[in-house]
Design an enzyme around this catalytic site. Structure first.
Site, short mmCIF file in Angstrom:
data_model
loop_
_atom_site.label_atom_id
_atom_site.label_comp_id
_atom_site.label_asym_id
_atom_site.label_seq_id
_atom_site.Cartn_x
_atom_site.Cartn_y
_atom_site.Cartn_z
N GLY A 141 -11.65 0.64 -0.91
CA GLY A 141 -10.27 0.93 -1.31
C GLY A 141 -9.26 0.20 -0.45
N GLU A 142 -8.05 0.76 -0.35
CA GLU A 142 -6.99 0.23 0.50
C GLU A 142 -6.53 -1.16 0.07
OE1 GLU A 142 -8.44 0.37 4.50
OE2 GLU A 142 -9.24 2.39 4.27
N GLY A 143 -6.81 -1.55 -1.17
CA GLY A 143 -6.41 -2.87 -1.62
C GLY A 143 -7.39 -3.97 -1.27
N LEU A 151 0.84 -1.19 0.00
CA LEU A 151 0.00 0.00 0.00
C LEU A 151 0.88 1.25 0.00
CD1 LEU A 151 -2.52 -1.10 2.79
CD2 LEU A 151 -2.79 -1.38 0.33
#
Length: 366
Positions: free
Chosen positions: A322-324, A67
């Site tokens: 989000g955030e992977g 990230l």
């Protein structure tokens, strides 16, 4: 003045092994499970086998969530549901296991690495391993000023390249790529709009935590003004990232390119990683063959970018956090595809019975 020429990656990046992919397809046709019965899992296994350069495909044993974190000056315009400079809180939630990506990564056995490329907070607030790579504190407000200087964009690109090398050298065999940012989707929409030649309203979405109509209109205006600044530098990817990118997006672009050089497959998450992939594709047209679109985030900019790169998302579950997170949800499917391709038995080989009366049980003529 930057000394980095991204066009050099066009010569450095090769496609995954087409011969190995054909071998993987041939092996699939010999398996006991009928061709087509496993749906897209066959395609995922063949993609991974070509990336690894071997048949049968190896299991994914050392996945890593990477990230890249940064704050964006354009967030001051009220284009996000989160406050400007608020990425620090997102980083803390991941580090302390309170975010969806942290929970899933722990369950799926994937490590997490956070790289501070441009957070707007005091470095002392976060662990040294996170902040030691920071290029600058926050990125410029791209509707009225450059995000980065030429020196900073080169430093960010080289940072991403260095992280890719470190992951490849440490044995990471699959990367789940994501971002932690406030204002990042506005920057990503600008990059996609510039590279695809579309208007702001076509590529501007409502973000990971959806904004209301007024905030969306402010976001469209910010993208529109930023596009005016982007168009004069479209011919140079480095200058484009300096004008309307950011430290985290430049780092992601360098990371993606170097992962392709190192033959490390990557699962992309949302619009930010898709926008960076689009920039990287402009530099090296073979690079997207090393990437997998993990999910459809619902952001119009992501859909536009993926269509341009001919990448079809694995999942569409409406995950916008989000955030992977969405990309990480695709990891078990890739792992399942690899396991099935490697471990399912082949059909028994049959031999034709010899022709003639004796084969039919009739006595031979004497």
């Amino acid at each position: 003045m930057t000394t980095l020429n991204l066009d050099d990656f066009s010569e450095l990046i090769e496609r995954p092994d087409a011969g190995v992919r054909r071998d993987a397809e041939d092996r699939r046709e010999r398996l006991a499970v009928p061709v087509g019965a496993l749906g897209r899992l066959d395609e995922l296994a063949e993609w991974l086998a070509a990336a690894q350069g071997r048949v049968p495909v190896r299991p994914v044993e050392h996945p890593k969530v990477v990230l890249f974190a940064g704050d964006h000056g354009v967030a001051e315009l009220g284009v996000s549901s989160r406050p400007a400079g608020g990425t620090y809180a997102l980083v803390r939630d991941v580090l302390e296991g309170r975010s969806p990506v942290a929970v899933l990564a722990g369950r799926l056995g994937a490590g997490i690495r956070i790289v501070d490329a441009g957070l707007d907070c005091e470095p002392e607030l976060l662990p040294e391993e996170v902040v030691r790579h920071r290029v600058r504190r926050g990125s410029g407000r791209i509707d009225v000023e450059d995000a980065l200087t030429s020196e900073e964009v080169e430093a960010a690109l080289r940072l991403g390249m260095r992280i890719a090398d470190e992951e490849a050298d440490s044995g990471t065999d699959l990367v789940v790529l994501g971002d932690l940012s406030v204002g990042g989707t506005t920057v990503a929409a600008t990059l996609v709009g510039a590279l695809c030649g579309t208007d702001a309203s076509v590529v501007t979405g409502r973000g990971g935590v959806p904004v209301d109509d007024l905030a969306w209109m402010r976001k469209c205006a910010a993208v529109r003004d930023s596009l005016r600044r982007a168009r004069p530098v479209l011919g140079d990817q480095v200058e484009l990232l300096a004008a309307v990118g950011g430290a985290d997006l430049a780092a992601i672009t360098g990371f993606l390119l170097q992962c392709a050089v190192r033959r490390t497959p990557v699962i992309l998450d949302g619009v930010v990683s898709a926008a960076c992939a689009l920039v990287a594709q402009r530099a090296a047209f073979r690079a997207p063959d090393w990437w997998l679109a993990g999910q459809a985030s619902g952001e119009p900019g992501q859909a536009k970018a993926l269509d341009r790169m001919a990448l079809n998302p694995v999942l569409d579950q409406g995950v916008t956090v989000g955030e992977g997170t969405g990309a990480l949800l695709a990891l078990p499917l890739v792992q399942a595809a690899a396991a099935l391709a490697a471990e399912l038995p082949e059909r028994p080989q049959t031999t034709d019975a010899p022709a003639g009366p004796a084969a039919a049980g009739e006595p031979a003529a004497g």
